[in-house]
Write a protein that holds these residues in place. Structure first.
Motif, PDB file in Angstrom:
ATOM      1  N   LEU A  64      21.630  15.479  -2.827  1.00 12.89           N
ATOM      2  CA  LEU A  64      22.346  14.323  -3.330  1.00 12.89           C
ATOM      3  C   LEU A  64      21.686  13.461  -4.654  1.00 12.89           C
ATOM      4  O   LEU A  64      21.841  13.260  -5.643  1.00 12.89           O
ATOM      5  N   PHE A  65      20.271  13.081  -4.033  1.00 12.89           N
ATOM      6  CA  PHE A  65      19.706  12.254  -4.889  1.00 12.89           C
ATOM      7  C   PHE A  65      18.864  12.965  -5.991  1.00 12.89           C
ATOM      8  O   PHE A  65      18.501  12.352  -6.879  1.00 12.89           O
ATOM      9  N   SER A  66      18.682  14.204  -5.830  1.00 16.27           N
ATOM     10  CA  SER A  66      18.138  14.971  -6.758  1.00 16.27           C
ATOM     11  C   SER A  66      19.240  15.124  -8.152  1.00 16.27           C
ATOM     12  O   SER A  66      18.710  15.189  -9.272  1.00 16.27           O
ATOM     13  N   HIS A  67      20.433  15.226  -7.616  1.00 18.24           N
ATOM     14  CA  HIS A  67      21.384  15.380  -8.711  1.00 18.24           C
ATOM     15  C   HIS A  67      21.583  13.903  -9.449  1.00 18.24           C
ATOM     16  O   HIS A  67      21.597  13.881 -10.567  1.00 18.24           O
ATOM     17  N   ILE A  68      21.559  12.837  -8.618  1.00 15.75           N
ATOM     18  CA  ILE A  68      21.831  11.677  -9.225  1.00 15.75           C
ATOM     19  C   ILE A  68      20.525  11.328 -10.136  1.00 15.75           C
ATOM     20  O   ILE A  68      20.807  10.992 -11.163  1.00 15.75           O
ATOM     21  N   ARG A  69      19.253  11.953  -9.941  1.00 13.71           N
ATOM     22  CA  ARG A  69      18.300  11.589 -10.453  1.00 13.71           C
ATOM     23  C   ARG A  69      18.099  12.257 -11.862  1.00 13.71           C
ATOM     24  O   ARG A  69      17.683  11.854 -12.947  1.00 13.71           O
ATOM     25  N   ALA A  70      19.120  13.560 -11.758  1.00 20.83           N
ATOM     26  CA  ALA A  70      19.212  14.266 -13.063  1.00 20.83           C
ATOM     27  C   ALA A  70      20.117  13.677 -14.078  1.00 20.83           C
ATOM     28  O   ALA A  70      20.227  14.127 -15.338  1.00 20.83           O
ATOM     29  N   LEU A  71      21.052  12.748 -13.658  1.00 20.01           N
ATOM     30  CA  LEU A  71      21.934  12.108 -14.598  1.00 20.01           C
ATOM     31  C   LEU A  71      21.143  11.132 -15.552  1.00 20.01           C
ATOM     32  O   LEU A  71      21.748  10.451 -16.271  1.00 20.01           O
ATOM     33  N   GLY A  72      19.846  10.666 -15.155  1.00 10.54           N
ATOM     34  CA  GLY A  72      19.031   9.903 -15.713  1.00 10.54           C
ATOM     35  C   GLY A  72      19.474   8.392 -15.748  1.00 10.54           C
ATOM     36  O   GLY A  72      19.445   7.601 -16.619  1.00 10.54           O
ATOM     37  N   PRO A  73      20.026   7.963 -14.752  1.00 17.33           N
ATOM     38  CA  PRO A  73      20.268   6.579 -14.501  1.00 17.33           C
ATOM     39  C   PRO A  73      19.289   5.424 -14.527  1.00 17.33           C
ATOM     40  O   PRO A  73      18.120   5.651 -14.339  1.00 17.33           O
ATOM     41  N   ARG A  74      19.588   4.446 -15.028  1.00 16.41           N
ATOM     42  CA  ARG A  74      18.630   3.285 -15.163  1.00 16.41           C
ATOM     43  C   ARG A  74      18.466   2.342 -13.981  1.00 16.41           C
ATOM     44  O   ARG A  74      17.660   1.591 -13.511  1.00 16.41           O
ATOM     45  N   LEU A  75      19.918   2.805 -13.144  1.00 13.34           N
ATOM     46  CA  LEU A  75      19.828   1.888 -11.647  1.00 13.34           C
ATOM     47  C   LEU A  75      20.966   2.763 -11.015  1.00 13.34           C
ATOM     48  O   LEU A  75      22.087   3.257 -11.528  1.00 13.34           O
ATOM     49  N   VAL A  76      20.669   2.660  -9.583  1.00 17.97           N
ATOM     50  CA  VAL A  76      21.554   3.202  -8.750  1.00 17.97           C
ATOM     51  C   VAL A  76      21.901   2.139  -7.713  1.00 17.97           C
ATOM     52  O   VAL A  76      20.895   1.370  -7.222  1.00 17.97           O
ATOM     53  N   ILE A  77      23.380   1.842  -7.452  1.00 22.81           N
ATOM     54  CA  ILE A  77      23.308   0.987  -6.414  1.00 22.81           C
ATOM     55  C   ILE A  77      24.216   1.493  -5.275  1.00 22.81           C
ATOM     56  O   ILE A  77      25.107   2.330  -5.220  1.00 22.81           O
ATOM     57  N   LEU A  78      23.367   1.238  -4.052  1.00 20.72           N
ATOM     58  CA  LEU A  78      24.025   1.998  -2.750  1.00 20.72           C
ATOM     59  C   LEU A  78      24.621   0.957  -1.871  1.00 20.72           C
ATOM     60  O   LEU A  78      23.584   0.068  -1.463  1.00 20.72           O
ATOM     61  N   ASP A  79      25.708   1.327  -1.115  1.00 25.99           N
ATOM     62  CA  ASP A  79      26.253   0.560   0.185  1.00 25.99           C
ATOM     63  C   ASP A  79      26.382   1.426   0.870  1.00 25.99           C
ATOM     64  O   ASP A  79      27.310   2.318   0.805  1.00 25.99           O
ATOM     65  N   GLY A  80      26.089   1.346   2.295  1.00 23.11           N
ATOM     66  CA  GLY A  80      26.659   2.397   3.225  1.00 23.11           C
ATOM     67  C   GLY A  80      26.369   2.008   4.645  1.00 23.11           C
ATOM     68  O   GLY A  80      25.527   0.824   4.805  1.00 23.11           O
ATOM     69  N   VAL A  81      26.443   2.659   5.631  1.00 22.40           N
ATOM     70  CA  VAL A  81      26.189   2.579   6.884  1.00 22.40           C
ATOM     71  C   VAL A  81      24.930   3.291   7.508  1.00 22.40           C
ATOM     72  O   VAL A  81      24.680   4.463   6.885  1.00 22.40           O
ATOM     73  N   PHE A  82      23.937   2.751   8.109  1.00 20.45           N
ATOM     74  CA  PHE A  82      22.639   3.412   8.533  1.00 20.45           C
ATOM     75  C   PHE A  82      22.407   3.101   9.870  1.00 20.45           C
ATOM     76  O   PHE A  82      22.987   2.085  10.425  1.00 20.45           O
ATOM     77  N   LEU A  83      21.725   4.015  10.350  1.00 15.82           N
ATOM     78  CA  LEU A  83      21.399   3.805  11.823  1.00 15.82           C
ATOM     79  C   LEU A  83      20.030   2.899  11.817  1.00 15.82           C
ATOM     80  O   LEU A  83      18.981   2.931  10.992  1.00 15.82           O
TER      81      LEU A  83
END
Length: 227
Positions: free
Chosen positions: A125-144
């Protein structure tokens, strides 16, 4: 009011308070990056956040949501010159993300809310996101809640409207440290968002961000180190 986020027993008040707080923390704080940008929002639900990103000045917003029922609700939002900037797609987020990578698309901002639990291969998932060349990734979700880099597979009932009453659906819940390991491997600078910045009297409806046992909701940003 307690610091745990518990507020008056008023669902409408809790929902409005939660919405305002999340917009302030997850969107308003990054308007300087969102303005004049292209945004990919994975897990867009009914498009409300796509609308918010466009309102914050994004020039192009592509939202991806798997549920056709959720996507159909987008039409209820008023057209005030923002919809022309929004492309809300009914598709599987991982499949659409892969397609965008193959097409060599680029996005300035990638937002991902409530999607981690539906993805078992977080490195991909994050490898694909990295390939999009973003300047910023904002993430919100549930964590253990764990200090170890783990991914726990748990089961939950299928939500109503999606065939509730059938087989349980597996969820893959990562710990914060698991995400940090992946970020390090992909050369992302990860920063956890401090929800204690929200004043105690503004935490109505935010109890899940202040949980201390089992699972909690948390947010972070990722920025490629090679920018």
């Amino acid at each position: 009011m307690s610091g745990s986020g518990e507020g008056p027993d008023n669902p409408a008040m809790m929902m409005v308070s939660r919405m305002h707080a999340r917009h302030g923390v997850l969107l308003d704080a990054y308007r300087h990056v969102i303005a004049d940008s292209s945004v990919l929002h994975l897990g867009a639900e009914d498009g409300r956040w796509c609308y918010a990103f466009a309102s914050a000045g994004a020039l192009q917003v592509v939202g991806v949501e798997k549920s056709a029922e959720q996507v159909s609700k987008f039409t209820r939002y008023p057209d005030i010159g923002l919809r022309e900037r929004i492309d809300l797609r009914c598709a599987d987020p991982m499949e659409e993300l892969s397609a965008e990578v193959r097409a060599e698309r680029r996005y300035d901002v990638v937002a991902m809310f409530d999607l981690l639990e539906d993805v078992a291969d977080l490195f991909l998932l994050f490898s694909h996101i990295r390939a999009l060349g973003p300047r910023l990734v904002i993430l919100d979700g549930v964590f253990l809640i764990s200090q170890d880099p783990v991914l726990r597979i748990v089961s939950q009932p299928v939500p109503s409207g999606e065939g509730g009453g059938g087989p349980l659906r597996p969820r893959a819940v990562p710990s914060p440290r698991a995400l940090e390991v992946i970020a390090e491997a992909l050369d992302f600078e990860l920063e956890w968002i401090d929800w204690t910045q929200v004043p105690e009297d503004g935490r109505i409806g935010l109890a899940d961000y202040f949980a201390t046992h089992g699972e909690k909701r948390a947010s972070c940003t990722l920025v490629p180190r090679d920018l």
